[in-house]
Design an enzyme around this catalytic site. Sequence first.
Site, short mmCIF file in Angstrom:
data_model
loop_
_atom_site.label_atom_id
_atom_site.label_comp_id
_atom_site.label_asym_id
_atom_site.label_seq_id
_atom_site.Cartn_x
_atom_site.Cartn_y
_atom_site.Cartn_z
N ASN A 140 0.87 -1.18 0.00
CA ASN A 140 0.00 0.00 0.00
C ASN A 140 0.91 1.23 0.00
OD1 ASN A 140 -1.80 2.03 0.53
ND2 ASN A 140 -2.32 1.34 2.61
N TRP A 141 1.02 1.85 -1.15
CA TRP A 141 1.97 2.98 -1.27
C TRP A 141 1.44 4.26 -0.64
CZ3 TRP A 141 3.95 2.53 -7.08
CH2 TRP A 141 4.71 1.35 -7.18
N LYS A 142 0.19 4.25 -0.23
CA LYS A 142 -0.42 5.45 0.39
C LYS A 142 -0.06 6.68 -0.46
CE LYS A 142 -0.17 3.14 4.84
NZ LYS A 142 -0.10 3.21 6.27
N GLU B 135 -5.54 -5.14 10.31
CA GLU B 135 -4.51 -4.14 10.63
C GLU B 135 -4.90 -3.39 11.90
OE1 GLU B 135 -2.32 -2.83 6.78
OE2 GLU B 135 -4.14 -1.67 6.96
N GLY C 238 2.75 -1.18 4.33
CA GLY C 238 2.75 0.24 4.00
C GLY C 238 4.15 0.71 3.67
N GLY D 194 2.47 1.93 10.98
CA GLY D 194 3.45 3.01 10.86
C GLY D 194 4.40 3.13 12.05
N HIS E 15 -9.58 0.88 4.60
CA HIS E 15 -8.31 1.11 5.30
C HIS E 15 -8.53 2.10 6.44
CE1 HIS E 15 -4.26 2.44 6.22
NE2 HIS E 15 -3.87 1.28 5.71
N SER F 256 3.42 -2.29 10.57
CA SER F 256 4.85 -2.34 10.88
C SER F 256 5.51 -3.67 10.53
CB SER F 256 5.08 -1.99 12.35
OG SER F 256 4.53 -0.71 12.62
P1 PGA Z 1 2.80 0.15 7.72
O1 PGA Z 1 1.33 0.38 7.13
O2 PGA Z 1 3.34 -1.11 7.09
O3 PGA Z 1 3.56 1.39 7.31
O4 PGA Z 1 2.65 0.01 9.20
C1 PGA Z 1 0.44 -0.68 6.92
C2 PGA Z 1 -0.85 -0.17 6.31
O5 PGA Z 1 -1.34 0.89 6.75
O6 PGA Z 1 -1.40 -0.79 5.39
#
Ligand code: PGA
Length: 253
Positions: free
Chosen positions: A10-12, A166, A235, A172, A97, A214
Site C-alpha cells: 500500500n503505497w499510500k 490491521e 505500508g 506506521g 483502510h 509495521s
Molecule cells: P505500515 O502500514 O506497514 O507502514 O505500518 C500498513 C498499512 O497501513 O497498510
Amino acid sequence: MVKKYIVAGNWKLYIERAEEAKKIAAVLKRKVKLFPGVDMVLFPPAPLLPVVAQVLGKTSVALGAQTISVFSGGAHTGDVSGAVVKNSGASWALVGHSERRAAGETNDTVYAQVEAAKNAGLHVMLCVGETEKDHGGAHFSDIARQLSSALIGFSKTGGKLVVAYEPVWAIGKTPAEAMQLADLEEMVIFIRKTLAEMLDRTAALKVPILYGGSVDGSNAAQLLKEGGVSGFLVGRASTDSDSFIEILNACKK
Ligand code: PGA
C-alpha cells in the site's frame, strides 16, 4: 496445491511521482519470477495506476486502488469509480483502510464500497482493525462488526475476498511494536470463525487473512509462521524495493 502467500504493498501517498513508481514496478517485474509462492499486489495512488500497469505489462504482479467510490458513474466530482480503476489496468480494490475510516468512511460506506468493487468485477481487500490496543477483549466485537457490516451482500460462495487485519495502533510504527504473535494468531482464528458464520463454510476457510502494521523483513517470517496469516499488507516498507523484497524473501523460508 501449495498454498500461496499474498504480499500487498500500500503505497499510500508515500509515492507521488511517476518516475518513482515506475522504478519500483520495474524492479518487481524483474524479480517476480523468484517468488512463485507469492501473489503480489500493489496499491499505488489512483492516477499512477496506468503508469505502473504499463511497466508491469503481462507480469503476475497485480494492481489495485487504495479506495473506490461508492458511485458508478455520473455527477460525482473527484470520485474514482470501480470502472475507472478497472480500466486503468487494476483488478483489486482496497476497502476500509483505517486511514480512510479516520477520514470519515463509516461501516456503511465500506459496505457500499465492497458492493461497488464487486459490481465492477474487482477483487476486494477488506481492511479491518481496532483503533486502541485492548487487553479486555472488547476489540473482538469491533472486528466482528466491521466484517459483518461490510460483507452483508457478499456472495456466500463467489467473489474474491481477502481480509487484511490491521490493528490501527500498530500501523506506521517499528517492527518491535507490531502485534504480538499469540495475539495475532488468536485474532486470525476469530476472523475465520466470524467469516464462517457469514459465508459458505468452505468459502470462509479459503479467504486469505493478511496482517498489516509495521511489517518488514525482520519480523515477516515469524509473523507468517506463528501468527497464522496468509501474507501481509505492507505500508512504508513497500515503498522501497529492497525492503519489499526482504519481505518477499521471508515468505520463502
Ligand atoms: P505500515 O502500514 O506497514 O507502514 O505500518 C500498513 C498499512 O497501513 O497498510
